[in-house]
Design an enzyme around this catalytic site. Sequence first.
Site, mmCIF file in Angstrom:
data_model
loop_
_atom_site.group_PDB
_atom_site.id
_atom_site.type_symbol
_atom_site.label_atom_id
_atom_site.label_comp_id
_atom_site.label_asym_id
_atom_site.label_seq_id
_atom_site.Cartn_x
_atom_site.Cartn_y
_atom_site.Cartn_z
ATOM 1 N N LYS A 39 0.649 -1.191 0.186
ATOM 2 C CA LYS A 39 0.009 0.031 -0.176
ATOM 3 C C LYS A 39 0.954 1.309 -0.061
ATOM 4 C CE LYS A 39 -3.786 -2.582 2.228
ATOM 5 N NZ LYS A 39 -4.392 -3.081 3.395
ATOM 6 N N GLN A 74 -4.757 -2.192 9.793
ATOM 7 C CA GLN A 74 -4.654 -3.273 8.885
ATOM 8 C C GLN A 74 -5.008 -4.326 9.909
ATOM 9 O OE1 GLN A 74 -3.272 -3.803 5.814
ATOM 10 N NE2 GLN A 74 -4.147 -5.761 6.236
ATOM 11 N N ASP A 79 -11.139 2.455 3.911
ATOM 12 C CA ASP A 79 -11.636 1.042 4.017
ATOM 13 C C ASP A 79 -13.346 1.117 3.850
ATOM 14 O OD1 ASP A 79 -9.444 -0.687 4.014
ATOM 15 O OD2 ASP A 79 -9.421 -0.659 6.171
#
Length: 301
Positions: free
Chosen positions: A56, A100, A123
């Site tokens: 990422k 994460q 997200d």
Amino acid sequence: MTDIDAEIIDGNAVASEIRDDLTDAIETLADAGARPGLATVLMGDDPASETYVNMKQRDCEEVGIESYHVDVDGDAPAEELYDEIATLNEDDDVHGYIVQAPVPDHVDYREVIRRVDPAKDVDGFHPENVGRLVAGDARFRPCTPHGVQKLLEAAGVETEGADVTIVGRSDIVGKPLANLLIQKADDGNATVTVCHSRTEDLAEKTRSADVVVAAAGAPELVDGSMIGEGAVVIDVGVNRVDADNEKGYELVGDVEFESAAEKASAITPVPGGVGPMTRAMLLYNTVKAASLQEGVDVELP
Ligand code: NAD
């Protein structure tokens, strides 16, 4: 040799086009003094999570998004993670961030998500963003389902009126994808069946579908006998299975590619299908977050 006539939907190519378009949007933002910033937060030292976070970060660099990273010790109390989240919520340089998953067992992931500023929740997991999505007013579409929609669009697959069977009901893939595809919208208007571990006669539900999306986390669960002639198959699964090679494992999807490709009109490979799209759509959401927070209009792909 098997006889594969199916179009192979190239996720790398579609993702690359999206990244190119995003690069233009990022330049527009930078010209207005608003360089987008994405932060990643990693609690603990799970090797797969470390790899995802590194990817990422690299993706950000490639398109001109500023990236930041926060490490939290895996044994630290949850409050330490909450403090970092509070700091990111206040940091004007960070337009979006992700925590994460998975977090260590002593940390409640739902509580973590609730503490993320919904405006920075790239997200798309915060309850406010989930609610907006269900209501047809999404701020951030979760990256994997959004990537699936973009892949279908790029492959010329009409979702309007299509029967779509999704295998998997997780909060990050199955459920949001189902919600997106039933919306009264150009990339929705589908009739969706959501299958899960308690579904009876899964094969019957996949075989009758125009589009099958497999997101079960079960290696090669869906084989050719479960696919209707000419259906489109999207394989979200990424599973490590033992293999006689240097690494000792290989990655396989939730679809048995060879047999499914004999029946399908189009199919995504693993790797190189949904995976690159998920990464591209995180960049998309970061650019959107920056655009909204900075009040600079950009064209999104
Ligand atoms: P999850 O474990 O949270 O959910 C799996 C779902 O599949 C559950 O709802 C379960 O009920 C259902 N399921 C499991 N076995 C089944 C069976 N035999 N029959 C019917 N339903 C069954 O998983 P997830 O987080 O949604 O991920 C699913 C898969 O997608 C995993 O392989 C994961 O690694 C992969 N994934 C890939 C990407 C990507 O970018 N390519 C992103 C997210 C997840």
